[in-house]
Design a protein around this motif. Structure first.
Motif, PDB file in Angstrom:
ATOM      1  N   PRO A 293      20.922  -7.658  -4.712  1.00 49.93           N
ATOM      2  CA  PRO A 293      20.313  -8.574  -3.562  1.00 49.93           C
ATOM      3  C   PRO A 293      21.268  -9.592  -3.096  1.00 49.93           C
ATOM      4  N   PRO A 294      20.823  -9.910  -1.737  1.00 48.76           N
ATOM      5  CA  PRO A 294      21.903 -10.648  -1.135  1.00 48.76           C
ATOM      6  C   PRO A 294      22.168 -12.154  -2.141  1.00 48.76           C
ATOM      7  N   VAL A 295      23.421 -12.715  -2.111  1.00 45.56           N
ATOM      8  CA  VAL A 295      23.560 -13.668  -3.044  1.00 45.56           C
ATOM      9  C   VAL A 295      22.926 -14.940  -2.504  1.00 45.56           C
ATOM     10  N   ARG A 296      22.610 -15.658  -3.605  1.00 44.43           N
ATOM     11  CA  ARG A 296      21.980 -17.017  -3.477  1.00 44.43           C
ATOM     12  C   ARG A 296      22.639 -18.090  -2.439  1.00 44.43           C
ATOM     13  N   ALA A 297      21.889 -19.017  -2.078  1.00 47.34           N
ATOM     14  CA  ALA A 297      22.379 -19.701  -1.010  1.00 47.34           C
ATOM     15  C   ALA A 297      23.342 -20.885  -1.825  1.00 47.34           C
ATOM     16  N   PRO A 298      24.277 -21.416  -1.056  1.00 43.06           N
ATOM     17  CA  PRO A 298      25.230 -22.452  -1.677  1.00 43.06           C
ATOM     18  C   PRO A 298      24.382 -23.828  -1.834  1.00 43.06           C
ATOM     19  N   LYS A 299      24.908 -24.582  -2.816  1.00 40.52           N
ATOM     20  CA  LYS A 299      24.229 -25.669  -3.184  1.00 40.52           C
ATOM     21  C   LYS A 299      24.177 -26.734  -1.796  1.00 40.52           C
ATOM     22  N   ASN A 300      25.474 -26.829  -1.042  1.00 41.08           N
ATOM     23  CA  ASN A 300      25.414 -27.673   0.180  1.00 41.08           C
ATOM     24  C   ASN A 300      25.427 -26.789   1.405  1.00 41.08           C
ATOM     25  N   MET A 301      24.566 -26.626   2.102  1.00 40.69           N
ATOM     26  CA  MET A 301      24.589 -26.089   3.319  1.00 40.69           C
ATOM     27  C   MET A 301      25.409 -26.618   4.444  1.00 40.69           C
ATOM     28  N   ALA A 302      25.514 -27.828   4.384  1.00 35.31           N
ATOM     29  CA  ALA A 302      26.256 -28.436   5.255  1.00 35.31           C
ATOM     30  C   ALA A 302      27.680 -28.410   5.404  1.00 35.31           C
TER      31      ALA A 302
ATOM     32  N   TYR B 160      14.451 -16.408  -3.895  1.00 31.07           N
ATOM     33  CA  TYR B 160      14.534 -17.173  -5.067  1.00 31.07           C
ATOM     34  C   TYR B 160      13.647 -18.444  -5.484  1.00 31.07           C
ATOM     35  N   THR B 161      13.288 -18.614  -6.554  1.00 34.04           N
ATOM     36  CA  THR B 161      12.570 -19.597  -7.028  1.00 34.04           C
ATOM     37  C   THR B 161      13.355 -20.896  -7.398  1.00 34.04           C
ATOM     38  N   PRO B 162      12.754 -22.032  -7.311  1.00 38.97           N
ATOM     39  CA  PRO B 162      13.441 -23.285  -7.696  1.00 38.97           C
ATOM     40  C   PRO B 162      14.419 -23.146  -8.899  1.00 38.97           C
ATOM     41  N   GLU B 163      14.011 -22.328  -9.912  1.00 38.83           N
ATOM     42  CA  GLU B 163      14.580 -22.014 -11.376  1.00 38.83           C
ATOM     43  C   GLU B 163      15.945 -21.283 -11.058  1.00 38.83           C
TER      44      GLU B 163
ATOM     45  N   ASP C  59      17.344 -20.842  -7.733  1.00 40.86           N
ATOM     46  CA  ASP C  59      18.202 -21.857  -6.493  1.00 40.86           C
ATOM     47  C   ASP C  59      19.357 -22.613  -7.150  1.00 40.86           C
ATOM     48  N   ARG C  60      20.320 -22.885  -6.516  1.00 38.54           N
ATOM     49  CA  ARG C  60      21.683 -23.864  -6.989  1.00 38.54           C
ATOM     50  C   ARG C  60      21.188 -25.004  -6.852  1.00 38.54           C
ATOM     51  N   ALA C  61      20.262 -25.541  -5.923  1.00 31.19           N
ATOM     52  CA  ALA C  61      19.750 -26.912  -5.491  1.00 31.19           C
ATOM     53  C   ALA C  61      18.305 -27.054  -6.172  1.00 31.19           C
ATOM     54  N   GLY C  62      17.823 -26.106  -6.851  1.00 33.90           N
ATOM     55  CA  GLY C  62      16.485 -26.480  -7.480  1.00 33.90           C
ATOM     56  C   GLY C  62      15.493 -26.632  -6.403  1.00 33.90           C
ATOM     57  N   ALA C  63      15.486 -25.596  -5.331  1.00 32.93           N
ATOM     58  CA  ALA C  63      14.392 -25.425  -4.310  1.00 32.93           C
ATOM     59  C   ALA C  63      14.102 -24.080  -3.991  1.00 32.93           C
ATOM     60  N   THR C  64      12.933 -24.022  -3.317  1.00 36.11           N
ATOM     61  CA  THR C  64      12.705 -22.370  -3.025  1.00 36.11           C
ATOM     62  C   THR C  64      13.680 -21.980  -1.957  1.00 36.11           C
ATOM     63  N   SER C  65      14.294 -20.809  -2.023  1.00 34.99           N
ATOM     64  CA  SER C  65      15.124 -20.617  -1.015  1.00 34.99           C
ATOM     65  C   SER C  65      14.999 -19.052  -0.767  1.00 34.99           C
TER      66      SER C  65
END
Length: 548
Positions: A112-121, A152-155, A157-163
């Motif tokens: 699956p596609p990689v998880r989102a980075p912690k800091n989008m900015a 990805y669930t909050p658990e 996700d790298r930032a603890g949110a739904t992504s």
């Protein structure tokens, strides 16, 4: 084992490094360039496989340089050791590149596609905003159509949110592999074709009783080349009859087009009358395709016709093709040999000493110069005023001594040894004759044009075309498809609604990615116009620095 045997580890490090170097894409590109570079001498220098006489002439004219070229195998480029080595190394390199990359691509398709980075900015393209809907309603079906999406669930996700992670352009690597597979296919098809091919040349005089050629035996060809796996007993039988030949010339004598009307037959049709065979107009670069073979019209020349009448009244007529020494005006050279009638001489040795040989030049449009006007040349390639300048010899012409002789020149050893004596030198126009000292008459009857046909067979030719088309499709696909990644992180906003952060990354070409990301973030953030605000945050693309 390697930890306990450092010598073994060192011994294996060299081959491993060599294999990694050989199977790298950079090495494959270098070998492909070397292959193209190595083919240049094959196009600029004469090749033995095409014309051995031209090679000998080139070496004689260029002395030491020509000999060095010969040692470097520049006259046999495509069968040389160094060209074969480049060819084989390129083949191994491409295979070594394709196999691991194909496995990696298969694994990537299953991942699956990689998880989102912690800091989008910190991404090159990013945006944020607040939308008036629940977290699970932010990205609705159809918003990322054509993208491969993973939630990805909050658990997780790298930032603890739904992504959400989305990626497209996986097929780019597929097209890249197709491109390299096409190159391998071309190499395999070309190599196999060279193993199975055959190519023969034959001269056929047009409009005569002997103007027919049949592809039934290798011995029927004037020259023949073939691959290592060619079976000479499996020629596909067909026959071609050359009915006429015509050439169109510019005023300066340069040829515009050669045309020959032929009849052809294959299989059982060969045994029918030639007038019932299929018709075809053979032209340069417009081959006749029969039974998997291609019949090309390569060129033409002239076959002078002479009639010799002996004192007892018996006569014989011969017509033999002459070699065009001047490719522009077709001043040609050749030789004819005549055996006297059997009844004239009872002794075989005496009869052998009375053979005739006619050697000289033929001009389709004769022109004479010199102090006495006896030096003949040709002023135009078409047969407007045919003439010959000949030497007539009597003696042993070598007709029955069992040795092979050139059809274009006499064996000089016969003249030097005195076995052949020159008895006449004369210029003749069409219909003119000369009477020899014993009453024998030699008459020049004119000439017919001959066609030089080439029959080529390459069973891998279609596969070369298929592989080339596959290579082109792979190249176009790998260039046009772009690899993109988008991440969306969603979490409830204290003021109500859902806070959304969006990031984007171009894996390959960045052209057009800014506008594409702008459209995506406007759809997800429900924006209209050039700008909008939500909860005091500007909804739009915020461009940042890498590592920012």
């Amino acid at each position: 084992m390697s930890a306990q045997n450092p010598w073994l580890r060192r011994a294996l490090s060299g081959p491993r490094w060599l294999w990694r170097w050989l199977t790298s894409m950079r090495t494959a590109l270098v070998l492909l360039f070397l292959l193209a570079l190595g083919a240049i001498p094959g196009a600029l220098l004469p090749q033995r496989s095409l014309n051995a006489d031209k090679v000998d002439e080139y070496i004689a004219n260029n002395g030491r340089v020509g000999e060095i070229y010969d040692k470097l195998q520049l006259y046999d480029v495509f069968s040389s050791v160094w060209f074969t080595a480049i060819y084989v190394l390129l083949f191994v390199s491409l295979i070594g590149c394709i196999l691991p990359r194909s496995w990696e691509h298969y694994r990537a398709m299953k991942t699956p596609p990689v998880r989102a980075p912690k800091n989008m900015a910190r991404l090159p393209l990013h945006a944020s905003g607040v939308v008036d809907c629940a977290v699970d309603e932010v990205v609705q079906p159809g918003m990322l159509k054509g993208w491969r999406v993973a939630h990805y669930t909050p658990e997780e996700d790298r930032a603890g949110a739904t992504s959400l992670s989305a990626e497209k352009g996986y097929i780019r690597e597929f097209f890249n592999l197709v491109f390299h597979l096409g190159l391998v296919g071309i190499l395999v098809a070309v190599g196999l074709g060279r193993m199975l091919y055959y190519e023969g040349q034959v001269v056929v005089v047009a409009g005569t009783e002997n103007s027919q050629f049949c592809n039934t035996a290798v011995a029927n060809y004037d020259s023949f080349r073939f691959g290592a796996l060619f079976d000479g007993g499996k020629l596909k039988p067909f026959c071609v009859k050359v009915e006429d030949f015509s050439a169109d010339y510019l005023p300066n004598g340069q040829a515009k087009m050669f045309t020959s009307d032929v009849r052809w037959a294959e299989g059982d049709q060969v045994f029918t009358d030639a007038d019932e065979w299929e018709q075809y107009r053979l032209r340069v670069n417009h081959p006749l395709r029969i039974a998997g073979d291609r019949v090309y019209l390569q060129g033409h020349g002239y076959a002078p016709r002479f009639t010799v009448t002996w004192p007892n009244g018996e006569s014989r007529t011969q017509m033999v093709q002459f070699r065009p020494d001047d490719p522009t005006f077709f001043l040609s050279s050749g030789v004819l040999r005549f055996d006297p009638p059997a009844g004239m001489y009872s002794d075989l040795f005496e009869r052998r000493q009375k053979q005739l040989a006619i050697q000289g030049l033929f001009a389709p449009t004769a022109e004479f110069s010199g102090g006495e006007g006896d030096i003949m040349s040709s002023s135009f390639p078409a047969m407007r005023n045919p003439g010959v300048a000949i030497d007539v010899y009597r003696g042993n012409a070598g007709l029955d001594d069992g040795r092979g002789q050139s059809i274009y020149s006499l064996d000089p050893r016969l003249a030097h040894s005195g076995e052949l004596q020159k008895i006449e030198r004369v210029n003749l126009m069409e219909g003119e004759s000369v009477t020899l000292d014993d009453g024998t008459v030699v008459r020049f009857d004119g000439a017919n044009e001959f066609a030089n046909l080439q029959v080529s067979h390459d069973p891998a030719q279609v596969w070369v075309l298929v592989a080339a088309v596959v290579t082109l499709i792979g190249l176009v696909g790998s260039v046009s498809v772009k690899r993109r990644r988008v991440w969306v992180r969603m979490q409830p906003d204290p003021a109500g609604g859902t806070a959304v952060s969006i990031g984007g990354l171009a894996r390959t070409d960045r052209a057009g990615w800014g506008a594409e990301f702008e459209r995506i973030q406007r759809v997800i953030l429900r924006l209209a116009g050039d700008s909008a605000t939500a909860g005091g945050v500007i909804g739009g693309v915020r461009r940042g620095r890498r590592g920012g």
